[in-house]
Design a protein around this motif. Structure first.
Motif, mmCIF file in Angstrom:
data_model
loop_
_atom_site.group_PDB
_atom_site.id
_atom_site.type_symbol
_atom_site.label_atom_id
_atom_site.label_comp_id
_atom_site.label_asym_id
_atom_site.label_seq_id
_atom_site.Cartn_x
_atom_site.Cartn_y
_atom_site.Cartn_z
ATOM 1 N N GLU A 9 24.896 38.090 -17.745
ATOM 2 C CA GLU A 9 26.189 38.568 -18.581
ATOM 3 C C GLU A 9 26.336 40.081 -18.393
ATOM 4 O OE1 GLU A 9 23.082 37.075 -19.991
ATOM 5 O OE2 GLU A 9 24.292 35.181 -20.340
ATOM 6 N N GLU A 10 25.359 40.840 -18.144
ATOM 7 C CA GLU A 10 25.360 42.360 -17.874
ATOM 8 C C GLU A 10 26.214 42.464 -16.326
ATOM 9 O OE1 GLU A 10 21.853 44.321 -20.191
ATOM 10 O OE2 GLU A 10 21.408 43.548 -18.117
ATOM 11 N N VAL A 11 25.699 41.496 -15.573
ATOM 12 C CA VAL A 11 26.460 41.586 -14.347
ATOM 13 C C VAL A 11 28.060 41.485 -14.399
ATOM 14 C CG1 VAL A 11 26.845 40.428 -11.710
ATOM 15 C CG2 VAL A 11 24.464 41.030 -12.771
ATOM 16 N N ALA A 12 28.329 40.354 -15.158
ATOM 17 C CA ALA A 12 29.786 39.812 -15.373
ATOM 18 C C ALA A 12 30.410 41.196 -16.193
ATOM 19 C CB ALA A 12 29.672 38.607 -16.298
ATOM 20 N N GLU A 13 29.778 41.787 -17.126
ATOM 21 C CA GLU A 13 30.433 42.976 -17.843
ATOM 22 C C GLU A 13 30.699 43.997 -16.940
ATOM 23 O OE1 GLU A 13 29.608 46.014 -21.323
ATOM 24 O OE2 GLU A 13 28.394 44.226 -21.243
ATOM 25 N N ARG A 14 29.691 44.110 -16.056
ATOM 26 C CA ARG A 14 29.718 45.323 -14.982
ATOM 27 C C ARG A 14 30.879 45.071 -14.117
ATOM 28 N NH1 ARG A 14 25.627 45.301 -10.680
ATOM 29 N NH2 ARG A 14 26.987 43.701 -10.072
ATOM 30 N N ASP A 15 30.994 43.800 -13.587
ATOM 31 C CA ASP A 15 32.136 43.376 -12.538
ATOM 32 C C ASP A 15 33.426 43.213 -13.251
ATOM 33 O OD1 ASP A 15 30.245 43.174 -10.740
ATOM 34 O OD2 ASP A 15 30.094 41.089 -10.692
ATOM 35 N N ALA A 16 33.598 43.015 -14.543
ATOM 36 C CA ALA A 16 34.772 43.044 -15.241
ATOM 37 C C ALA A 16 35.462 44.600 -15.488
ATOM 38 C CB ALA A 16 34.573 42.415 -16.514
ATOM 39 N N GLN A 17 34.407 45.361 -15.606
ATOM 40 C CA GLN A 17 34.839 46.560 -15.852
ATOM 41 C C GLN A 17 35.326 47.372 -14.564
ATOM 42 O OE1 GLN A 17 31.190 48.589 -17.494
ATOM 43 N NE2 GLN A 17 31.642 47.696 -19.570
ATOM 44 N N ALA A 18 34.496 46.995 -13.629
ATOM 45 C CA ALA A 18 35.018 47.560 -12.230
ATOM 46 C C ALA A 18 36.343 47.150 -11.804
ATOM 47 C CB ALA A 18 34.004 47.077 -11.007
ATOM 48 N N LYS A 19 36.734 45.869 -11.907
ATOM 49 C CA LYS A 19 37.856 45.377 -11.740
ATOM 50 C C LYS A 19 38.834 45.979 -12.536
ATOM 51 C CE LYS A 19 36.230 40.710 -10.189
ATOM 52 N NZ LYS A 19 36.393 39.326 -10.440
ATOM 53 N N ALA A 20 38.737 46.132 -13.821
ATOM 54 C CA ALA A 20 39.680 46.752 -14.744
ATOM 55 C C ALA A 20 39.871 48.119 -13.986
ATOM 56 C CB ALA A 20 39.061 46.857 -16.103
ATOM 57 N N ARG A 21 38.607 49.060 -13.777
ATOM 58 C CA ARG A 21 39.173 50.179 -13.105
ATOM 59 C C ARG A 21 40.037 50.193 -11.789
ATOM 60 N NH1 ARG A 21 33.763 50.906 -14.345
ATOM 61 N NH2 ARG A 21 33.161 50.604 -12.333
ATOM 62 N N VAL A 22 39.678 49.150 -10.929
ATOM 63 C CA VAL A 22 40.437 49.101 -9.845
ATOM 64 C C VAL A 22 41.779 48.800 -10.105
ATOM 65 C CG1 VAL A 22 40.921 47.613 -7.824
ATOM 66 C CG2 VAL A 22 38.576 48.432 -8.229
ATOM 67 N N ALA A 23 42.083 47.813 -10.917
ATOM 68 C CA ALA A 23 43.647 47.633 -11.588
ATOM 69 C C ALA A 23 44.299 48.536 -12.079
ATOM 70 C CB ALA A 23 43.411 46.225 -12.434
ATOM 71 N N ALA A 24 43.583 49.451 -12.873
ATOM 72 C CA ALA A 24 44.255 50.710 -13.364
ATOM 73 C C ALA A 24 44.522 51.384 -12.281
ATOM 74 C CB ALA A 24 43.357 51.327 -14.691
ATOM 75 N N ALA A 25 43.678 51.966 -11.265
ATOM 76 C CA ALA A 25 43.636 52.916 -10.370
ATOM 77 C C ALA A 25 45.152 52.188 -9.651
ATOM 78 C CB ALA A 25 42.893 52.870 -9.419
#
Length: 66
Positions: A9-25
């Motif tokens: 779950e923590e890996v999934a959350e971390r990956d989702a946050q990273a994807k959100a950061r990349v998408a925002a950038a």
């Protein structure tokens, strides 16, 4: 979450946050490029107007000189 092994779950959350950061950038970069393109078009339009104005002035001066 900072130390030790991450749960799935923590890996999934971390990956989702990273994807959100990349998408925002990517959104910011896309918006910046779009803004630059709009500014370039506006600048080109102004240059065309100034050239047309200069052409008309030169044309009128030529008529006056005749």
């Amino acid at each position: 979450m900072l130390r030790g092994h991450l749960t799935p779950e923590e890996v999934a959350e971390r990956d989702a946050q990273a994807k959100a950061r990349v998408a925002a950038a990517e959104r910011v970069e896309r918006d910046r490029k779009e803004q630059q393109a709009q500014e370039a078009k506006a600048s080109a339009a102004r240059v065309a107007q100034y050239r047309e104005r200069d052409r008309l002035i030169a044309e009128r001066l030529a008529v006056v000189k005749q």
